[in-house]
Scaffold this motif. Sequence first.
Motif, PDB file in Angstrom:
ATOM      1  N   LEU A  96      27.718  25.932  -4.092  1.00 22.73           N
ATOM      2  CA  LEU A  96      27.037  25.550  -2.799  1.00 22.73           C
ATOM      3  C   LEU A  96      26.263  25.921  -3.300  1.00 22.73           C
ATOM      4  CD1 LEU A  96      27.923  24.388  -0.611  1.00 22.73           C
ATOM      5  CD2 LEU A  96      27.145  26.831   1.064  1.00 22.73           C
ATOM      6  N   LEU A  97      24.753  24.336  -2.995  1.00 28.54           N
ATOM      7  CA  LEU A  97      23.944  24.231  -3.787  1.00 28.54           C
ATOM      8  C   LEU A  97      23.176  24.085  -2.642  1.00 28.54           C
ATOM      9  CD1 LEU A  97      23.678  21.665  -6.296  1.00 28.54           C
ATOM     10  CD2 LEU A  97      23.745  24.489  -6.411  1.00 28.54           C
ATOM     11  N   THR A  98      21.753  25.661  -2.404  1.00 25.48           N
ATOM     12  CA  THR A  98      20.818  25.388  -1.632  1.00 25.48           C
ATOM     13  C   THR A  98      19.832  24.432  -1.198  1.00 25.48           C
ATOM     14  OG1 THR A  98      19.319  26.685  -2.618  1.00 25.48           O
ATOM     15  CG2 THR A  98      21.049  28.289  -1.776  1.00 25.48           C
ATOM     16  N   GLY A  99      19.594  23.243  -1.851  1.00 28.10           N
ATOM     17  CA  GLY A  99      18.565  22.898  -1.975  1.00 28.10           C
ATOM     18  C   GLY A  99      17.184  22.925  -3.094  1.00 28.10           C
ATOM     19  N   GLU A 100      16.875  23.797  -3.258  1.00 22.84           N
ATOM     20  CA  GLU A 100      15.777  23.845  -4.430  1.00 22.84           C
ATOM     21  C   GLU A 100      16.373  23.985  -5.127  1.00 22.84           C
ATOM     22  OE1 GLU A 100      12.949  27.579  -5.148  1.00 22.84           O
ATOM     23  OE2 GLU A 100      13.790  27.760  -3.037  1.00 22.84           O
ATOM     24  N   ALA A 101      15.568  22.863  -6.165  1.00 22.42           N
ATOM     25  CA  ALA A 101      15.598  22.865  -7.211  1.00 22.42           C
ATOM     26  C   ALA A 101      14.784  23.154  -8.424  1.00 22.42           C
ATOM     27  CB  ALA A 101      16.165  21.626  -7.940  1.00 22.42           C
ATOM     28  N   ALA A 102      14.974  22.760  -9.256  1.00 24.76           N
ATOM     29  CA  ALA A 102      13.357  22.465 -10.657  1.00 24.76           C
ATOM     30  C   ALA A 102      13.621  22.040 -11.777  1.00 24.76           C
ATOM     31  CB  ALA A 102      12.961  24.237 -11.300  1.00 24.76           C
ATOM     32  N   TRP A 103      13.947  21.144 -13.085  1.00 25.37           N
ATOM     33  CA  TRP A 103      14.200  20.568 -14.027  1.00 25.37           C
ATOM     34  C   TRP A 103      13.386  19.415 -14.884  1.00 25.37           C
ATOM     35  CZ3 TRP A 103      15.158  18.749  -8.854  1.00 25.37           C
ATOM     36  CH2 TRP A 103      14.481  17.348  -8.336  1.00 25.37           C
ATOM     37  N   TYR A 104      14.073  19.681 -15.920  1.00 28.99           N
ATOM     38  CA  TYR A 104      12.877  18.843 -16.794  1.00 28.99           C
ATOM     39  C   TYR A 104      13.543  18.195 -17.794  1.00 28.99           C
ATOM     40  CZ  TYR A 104       9.619  18.643 -20.466  1.00 28.99           C
ATOM     41  OH  TYR A 104       9.532  17.727 -21.815  1.00 28.99           O
ATOM     42  N   GLY A 105      13.648  17.248 -18.584  1.00 29.88           N
ATOM     43  CA  GLY A 105      13.385  16.428 -18.961  1.00 29.88           C
ATOM     44  C   GLY A 105      15.074  15.285 -18.443  1.00 29.88           C
ATOM     45  N   PHE A 106      14.686  15.020 -17.685  1.00 29.63           N
ATOM     46  CA  PHE A 106      15.819  14.469 -17.056  1.00 29.63           C
ATOM     47  C   PHE A 106      15.281  13.083 -17.422  1.00 29.63           C
ATOM     48  CE2 PHE A 106      17.848  18.042 -15.409  1.00 29.63           C
ATOM     49  CZ  PHE A 106      18.980  17.965 -16.704  1.00 29.63           C
ATOM     50  N   SER A 107      15.556  12.021 -16.987  1.00 28.25           N
ATOM     51  CA  SER A 107      15.882  10.218 -16.727  1.00 28.25           C
ATOM     52  C   SER A 107      15.124  10.137 -15.353  1.00 28.25           C
ATOM     53  CB  SER A 107      16.729   9.780 -17.236  1.00 28.25           C
ATOM     54  OG  SER A 107      17.794   9.233 -16.125  1.00 28.25           O
ATOM     55  N   GLU A 108      14.283   9.127 -15.336  1.00 25.27           N
ATOM     56  CA  GLU A 108      14.209   8.684 -14.103  1.00 25.27           C
ATOM     57  C   GLU A 108      15.409   8.517 -12.862  1.00 25.27           C
ATOM     58  OE1 GLU A 108      11.631   5.248 -11.626  1.00 25.27           O
ATOM     59  OE2 GLU A 108      11.480   5.358 -13.348  1.00 25.27           O
ATOM     60  N   ARG A 109      16.306   8.139 -13.399  1.00 23.58           N
ATOM     61  CA  ARG A 109      17.808   7.994 -12.304  1.00 23.58           C
ATOM     62  C   ARG A 109      18.052   9.032 -12.217  1.00 23.58           C
ATOM     63  NH1 ARG A 109      23.164   6.352 -14.050  1.00 23.58           N
ATOM     64  NH2 ARG A 109      24.976   5.510 -12.532  1.00 23.58           N
ATOM     65  N   GLY A 110      17.692   9.651 -13.297  1.00 26.52           N
ATOM     66  CA  GLY A 110      18.579  11.563 -12.569  1.00 26.52           C
ATOM     67  C   GLY A 110      17.540  12.232 -11.987  1.00 26.52           C
ATOM     68  N   SER A 111      16.553  12.475 -11.750  1.00 31.81           N
ATOM     69  CA  SER A 111      15.477  12.636 -11.530  1.00 31.81           C
ATOM     70  C   SER A 111      16.049  12.256  -9.799  1.00 31.81           C
ATOM     71  CB  SER A 111      13.843  12.673 -11.978  1.00 31.81           C
ATOM     72  OG  SER A 111      13.972  13.762 -13.202  1.00 31.81           O
ATOM     73  N   LYS A 112      16.158  11.100  -9.850  1.00 31.71           N
ATOM     74  CA  LYS A 112      16.311  10.823  -8.388  1.00 31.71           C
ATOM     75  C   LYS A 112      16.755  10.735  -7.897  1.00 31.71           C
ATOM     76  CE  LYS A 112      15.583   6.095  -6.173  1.00 31.71           C
ATOM     77  NZ  LYS A 112      15.459   7.038  -4.809  1.00 31.71           N
ATOM     78  N   TRP A 113      18.069  11.191  -8.433  1.00 33.54           N
ATOM     79  CA  TRP A 113      19.314  11.255  -7.510  1.00 33.54           C
ATOM     80  C   TRP A 113      19.584  13.141  -7.722  1.00 33.54           C
ATOM     81  CZ3 TRP A 113      23.084  15.199  -6.768  1.00 33.54           C
ATOM     82  CH2 TRP A 113      24.211  14.832  -6.451  1.00 33.54           C
ATOM     83  N   LEU A 114      18.548  13.701  -8.008  1.00 36.20           N
ATOM     84  CA  LEU A 114      18.517  15.296  -7.270  1.00 36.20           C
ATOM     85  C   LEU A 114      17.664  15.015  -6.446  1.00 36.20           C
ATOM     86  CD1 LEU A 114      17.889  16.758 -11.151  1.00 36.20           C
ATOM     87  CD2 LEU A 114      19.644  16.717  -9.511  1.00 36.20           C
ATOM     88  N   ILE A 115      16.060  14.318  -6.796  1.00 35.08           N
ATOM     89  CA  ILE A 115      15.444  14.545  -5.205  1.00 35.08           C
ATOM     90  C   ILE A 115      16.206  13.969  -3.502  1.00 35.08           C
ATOM     91  CG2 ILE A 115      13.201  13.695  -4.624  1.00 35.08           C
ATOM     92  CD1 ILE A 115      11.898  13.156  -7.442  1.00 35.08           C
ATOM     93  N   ASP A 116      17.000  12.597  -4.212  1.00 34.96           N
ATOM     94  CA  ASP A 116      17.876  12.567  -3.433  1.00 34.96           C
ATOM     95  C   ASP A 116      18.487  12.973  -2.044  1.00 34.96           C
ATOM     96  OD1 ASP A 116      16.425  10.464  -3.291  1.00 34.96           O
ATOM     97  OD2 ASP A 116      17.510   8.775  -4.711  1.00 34.96           O
ATOM     98  N   ASN A 117      19.347  14.165  -2.933  1.00 35.43           N
ATOM     99  CA  ASN A 117      20.573  14.861  -2.907  1.00 35.43           C
ATOM    100  C   ASN A 117      20.712  15.994  -2.754  1.00 35.43           C
ATOM    101  OD1 ASN A 117      22.415  12.289  -1.961  1.00 35.43           O
ATOM    102  ND2 ASN A 117      21.797  11.861  -4.501  1.00 35.43           N
ATOM    103  N   LEU A 118      19.024  16.686  -3.475  1.00 41.37           N
ATOM    104  CA  LEU A 118      18.910  17.805  -3.172  1.00 41.37           C
ATOM    105  C   LEU A 118      17.847  18.480  -2.109  1.00 41.37           C
ATOM    106  CD1 LEU A 118      19.881  19.294  -6.936  1.00 41.37           C
ATOM    107  CD2 LEU A 118      21.748  19.356  -5.153  1.00 41.37           C
TER     108      LEU A 118
END
Length: 92
Positions: free
Chosen positions: A69-91
């Motif tokens: 179960l994810l808490t909502g805090e995350a950091a990432w690097y190197g993903f496409s704009e689409r991949g990053s947008k999904w993470l921002i919208d859902n995490l």
Amino acid sequence: MKTYLIGYDLNKTGQDYETLIEKIKEASNGFWWHHLDSTWIIQSNSTTIQIRDFLLPYIDNNDELLVILLTGEAAWYGFSERGSKWLIDNLI
């Protein structure tokens, strides 16, 4: 819906990932992210145990499966704009 990370290692040569992938998508009700090998993020109303038990028939006894179960805090690097947008919208 809650957000979960699913990771797996299929340890036997020649295993069929397709059925497991179909079942991960099914468990997500259409809300999934997959930009890393063997790592998925899904949204589901199920619990970690329910998701694990749903996926168990599609892996072998020597495989490894992780559902968190994810808490909502995350950091990432190197993903496409689409991949990053999904993470921002859902995490976040």
